[in-house]
Design an enzyme around this catalytic site. Structure first.
Site, PDB file in Angstrom:
ATOM      1  CG  ASP A 166      63.266  53.765  60.000  1.00 51.01           C
ATOM      2  OD1 ASP A 166      63.367  53.188  61.050  1.00 51.01           O
ATOM      3  OD2 ASP A 166      63.829  53.433  58.664  1.00 51.01           O
ATOM      4  NE  ARG A 204      71.894  48.505  57.928  1.00 47.08           N
ATOM      5  CZ  ARG A 204      71.451  48.908  58.978  1.00 47.08           C
ATOM      6  NH1 ARG A 204      70.183  48.852  59.505  1.00 47.08           N
ATOM      7  NH2 ARG A 204      71.942  50.265  59.661  1.00 47.08           N
ATOM      8  NE  ARG A 261      54.401  34.210  51.627  1.00 54.08           N
ATOM      9  CZ  ARG A 261      53.232  34.534  52.311  1.00 54.08           C
ATOM     10  NH1 ARG A 261      53.160  34.553  53.600  1.00 54.08           N
ATOM     11  NH2 ARG A 261      52.041  34.679  51.734  1.00 54.08           N
TER      12      ARG A 261
HETATM   13  N1  LIG Z   1      59.091  41.096  49.873  1.00 51.62           N
HETATM   14  C1  LIG Z   1      60.234  41.303  49.343  1.00 51.62           C
HETATM   15  N2  LIG Z   1      61.108  40.476  48.581  1.00 51.62           N
HETATM   16  C2  LIG Z   1      62.317  40.968  48.221  1.00 51.62           C
HETATM   17  N3  LIG Z   1      62.786  42.120  48.551  1.00 51.62           N
HETATM   18  C3  LIG Z   1      62.097  43.076  49.519  1.00 51.62           C
HETATM   19  C4  LIG Z   1      60.692  42.693  49.699  1.00 51.62           C
HETATM   20  N4  LIG Z   1      60.337  43.726  50.461  1.00 51.62           N
HETATM   21  C5  LIG Z   1      61.335  44.773  50.336  1.00 51.62           C
HETATM   22  N5  LIG Z   1      62.317  44.210  49.863  1.00 51.62           N
HETATM   23  C6  LIG Z   1      63.675  45.103  49.514  1.00 51.62           C
HETATM   24  O1  LIG Z   1      64.130  45.008  50.669  1.00 51.62           O
HETATM   25  C7  LIG Z   1      64.840  46.473  51.128  1.00 51.62           C
HETATM   26  C8  LIG Z   1      64.340  46.878  52.227  1.00 51.62           C
HETATM   27  O2  LIG Z   1      62.895  47.136  52.216  1.00 51.62           O
HETATM   28  P1  LIG Z   1      62.007  48.001  53.040  1.00 51.62           P
HETATM   29  O3  LIG Z   1      62.700  49.444  53.087  1.00 51.62           O
HETATM   30  O4  LIG Z   1      60.785  48.071  52.945  1.00 51.62           O
HETATM   31  O5  LIG Z   1      62.401  47.366  54.401  1.00 51.62           O
HETATM   32  P2  LIG Z   1      62.424  48.126  56.113  1.00 51.62           P
HETATM   33  O6  LIG Z   1      62.058  46.686  57.014  1.00 51.62           O
HETATM   34  O7  LIG Z   1      61.429  49.241  56.174  1.00 51.62           O
HETATM   35  O8  LIG Z   1      63.853  48.496  55.956  1.00 51.62           O
HETATM   36  P3  LIG Z   1      64.565  49.466  57.311  1.00 51.62           P
HETATM   37  O9  LIG Z   1      65.615  48.599  58.048  1.00 51.62           O
HETATM   38  O10 LIG Z   1      65.169  50.379  56.452  1.00 51.62           O
HETATM   39  O11 LIG Z   1      63.472  50.128  57.947  1.00 51.62           O
HETATM   40  C9  LIG Z   1      64.487  47.185  49.604  1.00 51.62           C
HETATM   41  O12 LIG Z   1      65.323  47.108  48.850  1.00 51.62           O
HETATM   42  C10 LIG Z   1      63.304  46.662  49.099  1.00 51.62           C
HETATM   43  O13 LIG Z   1      63.198  46.752  47.726  1.00 51.62           O
HETATM   44  N1  LIG Z   2      67.437  57.364  59.936  1.00 51.44           N
HETATM   45  C1  LIG Z   2      68.323  57.346  60.540  1.00 51.44           C
HETATM   46  O1  LIG Z   2      68.780  58.611  61.051  1.00 51.44           O
HETATM   47  C2  LIG Z   2      69.453  56.111  60.333  1.00 51.44           C
HETATM   48  C3  LIG Z   2      70.792  56.378  60.636  1.00 51.44           C
HETATM   49  C4  LIG Z   2      71.586  55.291  60.639  1.00 51.44           C
HETATM   50  C5  LIG Z   2      71.172  54.142  60.540  1.00 51.44           C
HETATM   51  N2  LIG Z   2      69.797  53.787  60.430  1.00 51.44           N
HETATM   52  C6  LIG Z   2      69.242  52.591  60.417  1.00 51.44           C
HETATM   53  O2  LIG Z   2      67.862  52.428  60.324  1.00 51.44           O
HETATM   54  C7  LIG Z   2      67.226  51.309  60.805  1.00 51.44           C
HETATM   55  C8  LIG Z   2      66.140  51.060  60.972  1.00 51.44           C
HETATM   56  O3  LIG Z   2      65.375  51.583  59.826  1.00 51.44           O
HETATM   57  C9  LIG Z   2      68.338  50.762  61.673  1.00 51.44           C
HETATM   58  O4  LIG Z   2      68.766  49.308  61.592  1.00 51.44           O
HETATM   59  C10 LIG Z   2      69.441  51.544  61.697  1.00 51.44           C
HETATM   60  O5  LIG Z   2      70.773  51.102  61.952  1.00 51.44           O
HETATM   61  C11 LIG Z   2      69.010  54.997  60.569  1.00 51.44           C
END
Ligand SMILES: Nc1ncnc2c1ncn2[C@@H]1O[C@H](COP(=O)(O)OP(=O)(O)OP(=O)(O)O)[C@@H](O)[C@H]1O
Ligand SMILES: NC(=O)c1ccc[n+]([C@@H]2O[C@H](CO)[C@@H](O)[C@H]2O)c1
Length: 203
Positions: free
Chosen positions: A44, A137, A180
């Site tokens: 990201d 999301r 989980r």
């Molecule tokens: N094991 C879990 N159970 C329930 N909710 C969770 C869990 N792990 C993360 N979350 C919640 O889900 C959301 C996304 O978590 P996180 O930012 O770690 O995901 P990501 O996959 O890195 O997301 P992104 O798409 O932004 O990269 C946050 O609100 C977080 O608090």
């Molecule tokens: N970090 C960014 O610039 C950005 C902007 C708009 C949307 N996203 C979202 O990040 C997720 C991955 O973590 C993707 O699903 C993007 O849509 C990121």
């Protein structure tokens, strides 16, 4: 998520990937707290600026594709880490599994990026069903924020396309159930990493 455990003899790299909001950032950070010499590279951090992101016929910015990311820059960051893995590991440190440098790469589009194919000790993919993913999301604010209809009109279809492309992958991916608890996910991956470390140290 992909994890890489490093230095010439002891090299451990772990990729961690998932659908958006699968919880990879949370898991990677939890792992880092328990692994004393662990670095994280987050995909990201390599999004291109908004002005360089394509827009489709519905007006949706195309963020969930590899072209939205500066992957060359991310590869440079990985190479940089590999040249000088960890920060505090001297030769003596390598005698202890506890101090072996470990790199976790976490991102939502890692497994269909060919240059990343070969360098991993272990690959993990967190899955979350459509409804839960959409719910999580909706609680997040990106910059720019998701416009109405973005999840169903761009994010989820791109995820399904990506999963389809992953069907040709031949190396092992460990699939993790992202619904989980954080603690369960941490303990599963931590145990797995520990075993891998011990195996490598014994070689
Ligand atoms: N094991 C879990 N159970 C329930 N909710 C969770 C869990 N792990 C993360 N979350 C919640 O889900 C959301 C996304 O978590 P996180 O930012 O770690 O995901 P990501 O996959 O890195 O997301 P992104 O798409 O932004 O990269 C946050 O609100 C977080 O608090
Ligand atoms: N970090 C960014 O610039 C950005 C902007 C708009 C949307 N996203 C979202 O990040 C997720 C991955 O973590 C993707 O699903 C993007 O849509 C990121």
């Amino acid at each position: 998520m992909r994890i890489f455990i490093s230095t010439s003899k002891y090299c451990f790299k772990y990729p961690l990937e998932n659908v958006t909001n699968g919880g990879k950032t949370t898991l990677a950070k939890n792992l880092q707290k328990h692994l004393p010499n662990c670095s994280i590279i987050s995909q990201d951090d390599f999004f291109k600026p908004e002005s360089e992101i394509d827009i489709d016929e519905n007006g949706f910015l195309q963020y969930d594709v590899l072209e939205a990311l500066n992957m060359e820059k991310m590869m440079s960051a990985i190479s940089c880490w590999m040249e000088n893995p960890g920060h505090s590991a001297g030769p003596a440190a390598l005698e202890s599994a506890q101090r072996v440098p470990i790199l976790i790469i976490e991102g939502f589009l890692l497994f269909n990026y060919k240059p990343l194919d070969t360098i991993w000790n272990r690959s993990y993919f967190l899955t979350v069903p459509y409804e839960e993913c959409k719910r999580r999301r909706s609680t997040r604010v990106y910059e720019p924020p998701d416009p109405p209809g973005y999840f169903d009109g761009h994010v989820w279809p791109m995820y399904l396309k990506h999963r389809q492309e992953m069907s040709t992958i031949t190396w092992e991916i460990v699939y993790l159930d992202g619904t989980r608890s954080e603690e369960d996910l941490l303990s599963q991956v931590y145990e797995d990493v520990k075993q891998e470390l011990e195996k490598q140290i014994a070689l």
